[in-house]
Design a protein around this motif. Sequence first.
Motif, PDB file in Angstrom:
ATOM      1  N   UNK A 215     -11.143   1.733  -9.363  1.00  0.00           N
ATOM      2  CA  UNK A 215     -10.553   2.779 -10.197  1.00  0.00           C
ATOM      3  C   UNK A 215      -9.650   2.125 -11.259  1.00  0.00           C
ATOM      4  N   UNK A 216      -9.205   2.932 -12.223  1.00  0.00           N
ATOM      5  CA  UNK A 216      -8.481   2.369 -13.376  1.00  0.00           C
ATOM      6  C   UNK A 216      -7.283   1.514 -12.939  1.00  0.00           C
ATOM      7  N   UNK A 217      -6.509   2.037 -11.975  1.00  0.00           N
ATOM      8  CA  UNK A 217      -5.323   1.294 -11.522  1.00  0.00           C
ATOM      9  C   UNK A 217      -5.566   0.591 -10.192  1.00  0.00           C
ATOM     10  N   UNK A 218      -6.841   0.392  -9.872  1.00  0.00           N
ATOM     11  CA  UNK A 218      -7.193  -0.204  -8.582  1.00  0.00           C
ATOM     12  C   UNK A 218      -6.798  -1.677  -8.492  1.00  0.00           C
ATOM     13  N   UNK A 219      -6.674  -2.133  -7.258  1.00  0.00           N
ATOM     14  CA  UNK A 219      -6.261  -3.524  -6.991  1.00  0.00           C
ATOM     15  C   UNK A 219      -7.229  -4.143  -5.988  1.00  0.00           C
ATOM     16  N   UNK A 220      -7.557  -5.412  -6.237  1.00  0.00           N
ATOM     17  CA  UNK A 220      -8.340  -6.200  -5.269  1.00  0.00           C
ATOM     18  C   UNK A 220      -7.407  -7.256  -4.682  1.00  0.00           C
ATOM     19  N   UNK A 221      -7.433  -7.397  -3.377  1.00  0.00           N
ATOM     20  CA  UNK A 221      -6.729  -8.518  -2.734  1.00  0.00           C
ATOM     21  C   UNK A 221      -7.767  -9.359  -2.009  1.00  0.00           C
ATOM     22  N   UNK A 222      -7.769 -10.660  -2.308  1.00  0.00           N
ATOM     23  CA  UNK A 222      -8.663 -11.589  -1.604  1.00  0.00           C
ATOM     24  C   UNK A 222      -7.797 -12.449  -0.685  1.00  0.00           C
TER      25      UNK A 222
ATOM     26  N   UNK B  10      -5.257  -8.885  -7.631  1.00  0.00           N
ATOM     27  CA  UNK B  10      -5.949  -8.790  -8.930  1.00  0.00           C
ATOM     28  C   UNK B  10      -5.971  -7.342  -9.413  1.00  0.00           C
ATOM     29  N   UNK B  11      -5.651  -7.150 -10.673  1.00  0.00           N
ATOM     30  CA  UNK B  11      -5.873  -5.834 -11.292  1.00  0.00           C
ATOM     31  C   UNK B  11      -6.359  -6.038 -12.713  1.00  0.00           C
ATOM     32  N   UNK B  12      -6.837  -4.939 -13.308  1.00  0.00           N
ATOM     33  CA  UNK B  12      -7.268  -5.043 -14.705  1.00  0.00           C
ATOM     34  C   UNK B  12      -6.043  -5.039 -15.608  1.00  0.00           C
TER      35      UNK B  12
ATOM     36  N   UNK C 107       0.823  -1.218   0.000  1.00  0.00           N
ATOM     37  CA  UNK C 107       0.000   0.000   0.000  1.00  0.00           C
ATOM     38  C   UNK C 107       0.853   1.261   0.000  1.00  0.00           C
ATOM     39  N   UNK C 108       2.061   1.168   0.550  1.00  0.00           N
ATOM     40  CA  UNK C 108       2.962   2.334   0.510  1.00  0.00           C
ATOM     41  C   UNK C 108       3.282   2.695  -0.933  1.00  0.00           C
ATOM     42  N   UNK C 109       3.319   1.692  -1.790  1.00  0.00           N
ATOM     43  CA  UNK C 109       3.583   1.952  -3.213  1.00  0.00           C
ATOM     44  C   UNK C 109       2.304   2.382  -3.921  1.00  0.00           C
ATOM     45  N   UNK C 110       1.212   1.691  -3.647  1.00  0.00           N
ATOM     46  CA  UNK C 110      -0.050   1.983  -4.347  1.00  0.00           C
ATOM     47  C   UNK C 110      -0.642   3.338  -3.937  1.00  0.00           C
ATOM     48  N   UNK C 111      -0.502   3.692  -2.682  1.00  0.00           N
ATOM     49  CA  UNK C 111      -1.050   4.942  -2.127  1.00  0.00           C
ATOM     50  C   UNK C 111      -2.519   5.165  -2.510  1.00  0.00           C
ATOM     51  N   UNK C 112      -3.391   4.238  -2.162  1.00  0.00           N
ATOM     52  CA  UNK C 112      -4.812   4.401  -2.502  1.00  0.00           C
ATOM     53  C   UNK C 112      -5.479   5.478  -1.658  1.00  0.00           C
ATOM     54  N   UNK C 113      -6.413   6.192  -2.286  1.00  0.00           N
ATOM     55  CA  UNK C 113      -7.145   7.243  -1.559  1.00  0.00           C
ATOM     56  C   UNK C 113      -8.430   6.706  -0.961  1.00  0.00           C
ATOM     57  N   UNK C 114      -9.065   5.747  -1.680  1.00  0.00           N
ATOM     58  CA  UNK C 114     -10.317   5.163  -1.181  1.00  0.00           C
ATOM     59  C   UNK C 114     -10.165   3.648  -1.106  1.00  0.00           C
ATOM     60  N   UNK C 115     -10.360   3.129   0.094  1.00  0.00           N
ATOM     61  CA  UNK C 115     -10.158   1.698   0.354  1.00  0.00           C
ATOM     62  C   UNK C 115     -11.470   1.099   0.842  1.00  0.00           C
TER      63      UNK C 115
END
Length: 217
Positions: free
Chosen positions: A154-161, A210-212, A54-62
Amino acid sequence: MKVITIPGVEEYAAAHTTADPDHLLDLAAETRARCERPHMMIGPVEARFLQFFLLTLQPKRVLEVGTFTGYSSLSMIEVLPPDAEITTCEISQEHADIARKHIAAAGYGDRISVRVGPALETVSTLTGPYDFVLLDADQRHFPEYLDLVLPLLSEDGVVVADNVLWSGAVLDPEDSEPATEGIRRFNDTVVARPDLVCVLASVRDGMMFIRRKKATR
Ligand SMILES: C[S@@+](CC[C@H](N)C(=O)[O-])C[C@H]1O[C@@H](n2cnc3c(N)ncnc32)[C@H](O)[C@@H]1O
């Protein structure tokens, strides 16, 4: 439960991972004292692993499915940008109450919102975009969560299961429990979809990232 790592490896990994800060140690201690299945917390190895990511991804909405007592939310918020927010879903009022108490004590009450109710219902009322989604509950319905959260990503969003190895049960052809079947269906669907890129990382009980897929330039 099946043991899927070399005996002692999990403990060795934990012993060589930076320990939790005091507020998470307090939360974990209360969880062990009051809750039936404290092992449901992602624990320090997975928490540190997620934090590096997450330090790399820096997501604003989780978005998180499966608050439990707030351990993973409070681990994630530490490394997010100062204006980032987490919405986390929990079905148990008791778990949510413990989580809210620790979230407020840590000073994150305005940035972590705990939504109580069945997460399939809660998530279906949410509006995207979310930059990061953690699925950590209700495994039998993982395929349905995938369908719900991909349009919110979001376009560069990631899902972790999380728990996608289910203590090795996914490998056992005799195991037809609903959760095992749900996870198998989820893993098989994700890897077969041509529009997605995934990695099943064998960290702890298995984390599917997972990402697109992006169009090649
Ligand atoms: C594995 S724990 C989550 C652990 C948490 N992420 C952590 O690391 O501390 C799963 C949580 O999801 C909750 N849960 C189970 N089914 C749910 C559902 N359908 N909707 C929302 N929460 C659910 C359980 O009550 C439990 O607290």
